[in-house]
Write an enzyme that holds these catalytic residues in place. Structure first.
Site, PDB file in Angstrom:
ATOM      1  N   TYR A   1      -4.392  -3.974  49.277  1.00  0.00           N
ATOM      2  CA  TYR A   1      -3.313  -3.531  50.160  1.00  0.00           C
ATOM      3  C   TYR A   1      -2.256  -4.603  50.410  1.00  0.00           C
ATOM      4  CZ  TYR A   1      -6.363   0.339  51.788  1.00  0.00           C
ATOM      5  OH  TYR A   1      -7.171   1.432  51.892  1.00  0.00           O
TER       6      TYR A   1
ATOM      7  N   SER B   1     -12.783   1.385  47.280  1.00  0.00           N
ATOM      8  CA  SER B   1     -11.937   0.326  47.848  1.00  0.00           C
ATOM      9  C   SER B   1     -11.121   0.832  49.024  1.00  0.00           C
ATOM     10  CB  SER B   1     -10.970  -0.201  46.779  1.00  0.00           C
ATOM     11  OG  SER B   1     -11.663  -0.890  45.796  1.00  0.00           O
ATOM     12  N   ASP B   2     -10.885   2.100  49.041  1.00  0.00           N
ATOM     13  CA  ASP B   2      -9.958   2.699  49.998  1.00  0.00           C
ATOM     14  C   ASP B   2     -10.672   3.396  51.154  1.00  0.00           C
ATOM     15  OD1 ASP B   2      -7.281   3.355  50.712  1.00  0.00           O
ATOM     16  OD2 ASP B   2      -7.523   5.359  49.879  1.00  0.00           O
ATOM     17  N   LEU B   3     -12.020   3.477  51.074  1.00  0.00           N
ATOM     18  CA  LEU B   3     -12.741   4.276  52.076  1.00  0.00           C
ATOM     19  C   LEU B   3     -12.490   3.783  53.492  1.00  0.00           C
ATOM     20  CD1 LEU B   3     -16.256   5.062  50.556  1.00  0.00           C
ATOM     21  CD2 LEU B   3     -14.524   6.684  51.328  1.00  0.00           C
TER      22      LEU B   3
END
Lengths: 107, 368
Positions: free
Chosen positions: B316, A60-62
């Site tokens: 986020y 999710s963070d790549l």
């Protein structure tokens, strides 16, 4: 350096730069983002010294770390150096196998 | 917006009766905007939680920063590694504006910083220029760049003013002051270049017992409250020995009312878990929602966390409907998670064609 003679313009610039009075001021990073914010979740430990507050899962963070040049040591920097790294992978959590590592020797 | 377009965008012509058609004709239309990889702007109808249209953005992805025109009909986005700006009519995906900020001898990056003037006539970016010389790069002074939106597809900078380094998210007040989110919150007059301190952060003067704040200015989704929120973390130590184990850790926010330009800064919650972004409930400015690995609800008047809801993956950022009832949680992956703001329970999901990465989640309300 005193035993070396500069032959071209670039070498002369290097000679000038090592002279303390010629060294330019170090300037701050361009942006707030980057590895310096102490409470940002990182790739090894979170601000609490554990793992629970790291981004989950890492797929999710790549792109969040790559596109904004956030963790350029851990994830290829797609803003400047490796713009095509994720070119054919719209969803990292589905096609993470296609997101290969970066090898400077091209292997 | 014409009735025909309203119905077309909602995609519900066959599913509603005549009475509801009449009410839709006069109702405001809320659209959720975000950008996904490879580089597409999605316009999501928040009445049906379906994608009304998807606009292809030229060039490679550019962190997904979005700024809205005052009437919310146009969205301006950073593309091509945040070097270029494109403007879209979100009602039909027409590209109405383009500005290439870089040249062969100068690379210009705008880190998230894009905003539109209060009258909708000018577009602002903070440019971080690097001069590309034959044997080296030289870092130049960052600057506020002003474009005329009417210049359309070949817009050039019409004015620049020097600004601080490390500026990311910016916003415009009703007085047309540009709020610059950096080490401190400052405001710049885009006509004269005059800069004032709006809210001190890195240079605050809270004394030796307080840790300098660690601020986060990647997103700000205050459309419903017409405000700008920058979260920060700090700690209050019990002595000047700065024992981190015994310190009180706090979430704080710098908050700018974009109607007046007035700012507040306060520690609002104990720091117990990571939150990337806050959004306020339009019904009560003391109620904040936060997102990251959890979706959380807070009452900052009591400095309390009310509900914490575990999320299946990191998100986020988030935004909220105009009635305050529905939360949209996004960023990172390819799904927007929809939640009831009373209970934080998940009530739906919107699947997108690619990852949102660091993209904004903006609400565009088109008033009829």
């Amino acid at each position: 350096m005193k035993h070396l003679k500069s032959l071209n313009k670039k070498a002369q610039l290097i000679n000038q730069a090592v002279s303390p009075e010629e060294v330019e001021d170090v300037v701050a990073m361009q942006t707030v983002v980057g590895c310096t914010a102490t409470t940002d979740p990182g790739w090894e430990l979170d601000p609490f010294g554990g793992l629970g507050s790291l981004c989950q899962p890492m797929e999710s963070d790549l792109y969040g770390c790559a596109d904004a040049c956030w963790w350029p040591a851990q994830v290829p920097d797609t803003m400047h150096t490796y713009p095509d790294w994720g070119k054919d992978v719209a969803k990292a959590n589905e096609d993470w196998r296609k997101l290969d590592g970066i090898f400077e020797d091209g292997e | 917006m014409k009735l025909k377009n309203v119905l077309k965008s909602a995609g519900v012509l066959g599913a509603v009766g005549l009475g509801s058609l009449a009410s839709q004709a006069v109702a405001d239309q809320e659209f959720l905007l975000t950008i996904t990889r490879p580089n597409q702007l999605h316009v999501i109808d928040m009445s049906s939680n379906t994608i009304a249209r998807t606009c292809d953005i030229p060039g490679p992805f550019g962190t997904g920063s979005i700024a809205l025109s005052p009437d919310n009909t146009h969205a301006y986005v950073l593309s091509n590694g945040t070097k270029d700006v494109y403007g879209f009519d979100i009602r039909n995906c027409d590209i109405t504006f383009k500005a290439e900020q870089s040249s062969p001898t100068e690379q210009v990056i705008s880190m998230q910083s894009i905003a539109v003037s209060a009258d909708g006539k000018e577009l602002y970016t903070v440019q971080n220029p690097i001069k590309k010389l034959s044997d080296r790069f030289e870092v130049e002074q960052p600057r506020l760049a002003v474009f005329n939106i009417k210049d359309g597809m070949d817009a050039k900078v019409v004015r620049t003013f020097p600004v601080d380094r490390r500026i990311t998210k910016i916003a415009v007040t009703d007085q047309n002051e540009v709020i610059l989110g950096g080490a401190d919150l400052k405001g710049i007059n885009p006509k004269t270049g005059e800069v004032r301190m709006v809210s001190k952060l890195a240079s605050w003067e809270k004394g030796p017992l307080w840790l300098p704040p660690d601020a986060f200015a990647m997103h700000s989704q205050g459309e419903q409250m017409h405000e700008y929120i920058m979260p920060y973390v700090t700690a209050k130590f019990d002595s000047e020995e700065w024992n981190f184990e015994t310190a009180e850790w706090w979430w704080g926010i710098s908050r700018v009312d974009l109607k007046t330009g007035k700012a507040t800064r306060d520690e609002v919650l104990p720091f117990q878990f990571i939150i990337f972004n806050f959004v306020a409930d339009p019904r009560n400015p003391d109620i904040l929602y936060g997102s990251f690995n959890t979706l959380s609800k807070h009452d900052i008047s009591k400095k309390e966390t009310l509900i914490v809801h575990e999320m299946p993956h990191t998100y986020y950022d988030l935004n909220i409907s105009g009635d305050g009832k529905t939360l949209y949680v996004g960023g990172t992956s390819s799904d927007i998670s929809i939640h009831d703001s009373d209970t934080l329970e998940k009530i739906g999901s919107i699947q997108l064609t690619g990852d949102m990465s660091t993209s904004d989640l903006r609400v565009a309300t088109i008033r009829n």
